[in-house]
Design an enzyme around this catalytic site. Structure first.
Site, PDB file in Angstrom:
ATOM      1  CG  HIS A 117      71.224  29.971  81.896  1.00 42.41           C
ATOM      2  ND1 HIS A 117      71.382  28.862  81.400  1.00 42.41           N
ATOM      3  CD2 HIS A 117      70.363  29.970  82.990  1.00 42.41           C
ATOM      4  CE1 HIS A 117      70.699  27.846  82.198  1.00 42.41           C
ATOM      5  NE2 HIS A 117      70.047  28.627  83.150  1.00 42.41           N
ATOM      6  CB  ALA A 237      67.528  21.016  66.744  1.00 43.50           C
TER       7      ALA A 237
END
Ligand code: OAD
Length: 250
Positions: A117, A237
């Site tokens: 992106h 994470a």
């Protein structure tokens, strides 16, 4: 149910780590769709993240991206970014594919990151598409909501736009080709902190699975999995990735 164990990382030849906003959450960068804290809870993507929005009010859009860039500038890679960078030294081949427009993977030490992106750090001309060569650093950190006129292109005097992919725009072709080649080649794909709602990036775990890779999801939410070659690890994470790395080193 069999849990995925980090030791399996050692046996993999080509690992792809595919990341979304959740990998940077613990660096203080807001995600998009998390309840209360997500950017799209507070801001309207149609007014900020489309080419039409830039045409209508370039100072609003540029100011918003400068605010986001200033947040990234002061953020630091967290243990998830660092574990991914270290994993690159442990396995034969590692490709990082990210939907994020920050540079925290690079600052953690990753090379050749595939930015699906785009990036907050590669502005280009809205008119002629040449990369912007000047500095865009502000003297003061911009605030959320402050309008800032974009700089002008040195070649054609067009307005400079953020180097990100907006809604309604295609991914850069070569970037998508590079991502697909890695995803089809890998034998293990770890998908970290993404809601899997934005196409075509959302197809990546499925493509990896269909090409025979083991797929592991790391997310605060449990992901639905198919068969014995797909796993869902639930948690932050920044906790799970260092744990997998430690297991891989055992
Ligand atoms: P989202 O905000 O849609 O999803 C973030 C995901 O990360 C959610 O599934 C969360 O459960 C998870 N998450 C949050 N904190 C986490 C943590 N600490 N550890 C692990 N998981 C965590 O972000 P993306 O999926 O990246 O596009 O969004 C995809 C695209 O939508 C973005 O690249 C952006 C946006 O519109 C463009 O700008 C083109």
């Amino acid at each position: 149910m069999i849990e995925f164990h980090g030791q399996r990382l050692r046996d993999a030849f080509h690992v792809v780590v595919f990341t979304g906003a959740g990998v940077s959450a613990e660096s203080g960068i807001p995600t998009f769709r998390d309840a209360l804290t997500g950017l799209w809870e507070r801001f309207d993507p149609a007014a900020l993240a489309t080419a039409d929005a830039f045409r209508n009010d370039s100072a609003l859009v540029w100011g918003w991206y400068e605010w986001r860039r200033s947040k990234v500038r002061t953020a630091k890679p967290n243990p998830a970014h660092l574990a991914i960078a270290e994993l690159a030294r442990l396995v034969a081949r590692l490709t990082v594919i990210t939907q994020n427009v920050d540079d925290l993977h690079e600052r953690a030490g990753c090379h050749g990151v595939v930015h699906l992106h785009g990036s907050l750090h590669s502005p280009r001309c809205f008119a002629c598409a040449r990369p912007y060569e000047g500095t865009t650093d502000q003297l003061n950190e911009p605030e959320d909501g402050r309008r800032i006129d974009p700089p002008r292109c040195r070649h054609c005097n067009g307005k400079v736009r953020p180097g990100v992919v907006w809604f309604g725009e295609s991914l850069p072709e070569q970037v998508w080709r590079d991502a697909l080649a890695a995803v089809k080649d890998c034998d293990l794909l770890i998908s970290v902190g993404t809601s899997g709602l934005v196409q075509p990036a959302a197809e990546i775990p499925r493509i990896a699975r269909e090409h025979g890779a083991v797929v592991v999801h790391v997310n605060l939410q449990r992901e639905s999995v198919q068969g014995e070659r797909e796993f869902s690890l639930v948690g932050k994470a920044a906790e799970i990735l260092p744990r997998l790395l430690a297991q891989a080193k055992e």
